[in-house]
Design a protein around this motif. Structure first.
Motif, PDB file in Angstrom:
ATOM      1  N   ALA A  50       0.736  -1.152   0.103  1.00 48.94           N
ATOM      2  CA  ALA A  50      -0.010   0.024  -0.138  1.00 48.94           C
ATOM      3  C   ALA A  50       0.822   1.294   0.001  1.00 48.94           C
ATOM      4  O   ALA A  50       0.699   2.213  -0.755  1.00 48.94           O
ATOM      5  CB  ALA A  50      -0.820  -0.167   1.170  1.00 48.94           C
ATOM      6  N   VAL A  51       2.007   1.236   0.558  1.00 48.23           N
ATOM      7  CA  VAL A  51       2.857   2.429   0.712  1.00 48.23           C
ATOM      8  C   VAL A  51       3.365   2.681  -0.495  1.00 48.23           C
ATOM      9  O   VAL A  51       3.631   3.870  -0.845  1.00 48.23           O
ATOM     10  CB  VAL A  51       4.107   2.108   1.844  1.00 48.23           C
ATOM     11  N   GLN A  52       3.386   1.746  -1.493  1.00 48.62           N
ATOM     12  CA  GLN A  52       3.807   2.091  -2.995  1.00 48.62           C
ATOM     13  C   GLN A  52       2.704   2.849  -3.926  1.00 48.62           C
ATOM     14  O   GLN A  52       2.964   3.353  -4.868  1.00 48.62           O
ATOM     15  CB  GLN A  52       4.391   0.872  -3.724  1.00 48.62           C
ATOM     16  N   ILE A  53       1.683   2.409  -3.386  1.00 48.22           N
ATOM     17  CA  ILE A  53       0.689   2.788  -4.282  1.00 48.22           C
ATOM     18  C   ILE A  53       0.605   4.495  -4.526  1.00 48.22           C
ATOM     19  O   ILE A  53       0.230   4.814  -5.893  1.00 48.22           O
ATOM     20  CB  ILE A  53      -0.924   2.452  -3.686  1.00 48.22           C
ATOM     21  N   GLY A  54       0.665   5.213  -3.656  1.00 48.07           N
ATOM     22  CA  GLY A  54       0.613   6.649  -3.750  1.00 48.07           C
ATOM     23  C   GLY A  54       1.837   7.184  -4.579  1.00 48.07           C
ATOM     24  O   GLY A  54       1.723   8.062  -5.395  1.00 48.07           O
ATOM     25  N   ARG A  55       2.782   6.345  -4.884  1.00 47.61           N
ATOM     26  CA  ARG A  55       4.109   6.682  -5.520  1.00 47.61           C
ATOM     27  C   ARG A  55       4.107   6.514  -6.806  1.00 47.61           C
ATOM     28  O   ARG A  55       4.830   7.080  -7.466  1.00 47.61           O
ATOM     29  CB  ARG A  55       5.418   6.161  -4.624  1.00 47.61           C
ATOM     30  N   LEU A  56       3.280   5.711  -7.283  1.00 50.28           N
ATOM     31  CA  LEU A  56       3.460   5.114  -8.738  1.00 50.28           C
ATOM     32  C   LEU A  56       2.093   5.536  -9.309  1.00 50.28           C
ATOM     33  O   LEU A  56       0.814   5.445  -8.609  1.00 50.28           O
ATOM     34  CB  LEU A  56       3.676   3.746  -8.711  1.00 50.28           C
ATOM     35  N   SER A  57       1.819   5.548 -10.469  1.00 47.67           N
ATOM     36  CA  SER A  57       0.554   5.847 -10.992  1.00 47.67           C
ATOM     37  C   SER A  57      -0.137   4.263 -11.163  1.00 47.67           C
ATOM     38  O   SER A  57       0.578   3.367 -10.726  1.00 47.67           O
ATOM     39  CB  SER A  57       0.939   5.970 -12.680  1.00 47.67           C
ATOM     40  N   GLY A  58      -1.222   4.345 -11.373  1.00 39.70           N
ATOM     41  CA  GLY A  58      -2.111   3.288 -11.644  1.00 39.70           C
ATOM     42  C   GLY A  58      -1.592   2.153 -12.334  1.00 39.70           C
ATOM     43  O   GLY A  58      -1.367   0.805 -11.847  1.00 39.70           O
TER      44      GLY A  58
END
Length: 170
Positions: A22-30
């Motif tokens: 989940a911590v990676q989700i906001g850092r990468l585009s969908g």
């Protein structure tokens, strides 16, 4: 020993802590997130591991999920449970919306309208669920998904409306 005990089967599966992903989700585009799952840089979400999904492909505006129909998906009637089918349809539709989102933007399902067309059994083979975008605005998106058996026959289809929102800053 009862007949049930004699024919009992078991299944074991593992999953990765979803909080680590989940911590990676906001850092990468969908799309970057989904492609990282596709090529193994990020693990698949636990729900896909739970149902036994074996394939995942993503491009912008299109996602495909594959899963062999198995006995452990069955309801008491001897066919794949509608909840398992809805999970595949929801995954393909939702991830299709996710594939269009920039970094820092998330989504959640508002609804899922599902239609079951044919029974699904182990004889259906490897199921293929394809998602596509119908409409995408600033605050909502509508996606569709279609579930096929390994011979290409339509088994079920769905439409989903998703709410689009900015993710909280970490």
């Amino acid at each position: 020993m009862t007949e049930t005990q004699q024919t009992a089967r078991s299944r074991t599966f593992t999953w990765t802590d979803p909080a680590e992903v989940a911590v990676q989700i906001g850092r990468l585009s969908g799309l970057e997130t989904l492609q990282a799952m596709q090529d193994g840089r990020l693990p698949a979400p636990p729900i896909l591991q739970l149902v036994g999904a074996t394939g995942f492909e993503a491009e912008e505006g299109k996602v495909t999920v594959s899963m062999p129909a198995a006995e452990f998906h069955y309801n008491p009637l001897g066919s794949v449970h509608g909840g398992v089918i809805a999970t595949l349809l929801d995954t393909a539709a939702g991830c299709t919306v996710h594939s269009t989102l920039p970094a820092g933007v998330g989504y959640t399902s508002l609804d899922l309208m599902t239609r079951f067309v044919r029974p699904v059994t182990v004889d259906s083979g490897v199921l293929r669920c394809e998602g596509g975008i119908i409409s995408r605005g600033r605050r909502t998106a509508v996606a569709e998904s279609h579930l096929y058996d390994e011979r290409g026959k339509l088994l079920a289809h769905a439409t989903s409306t998703c709410l689009i929102f900015e993710l909280p800053q970490a």
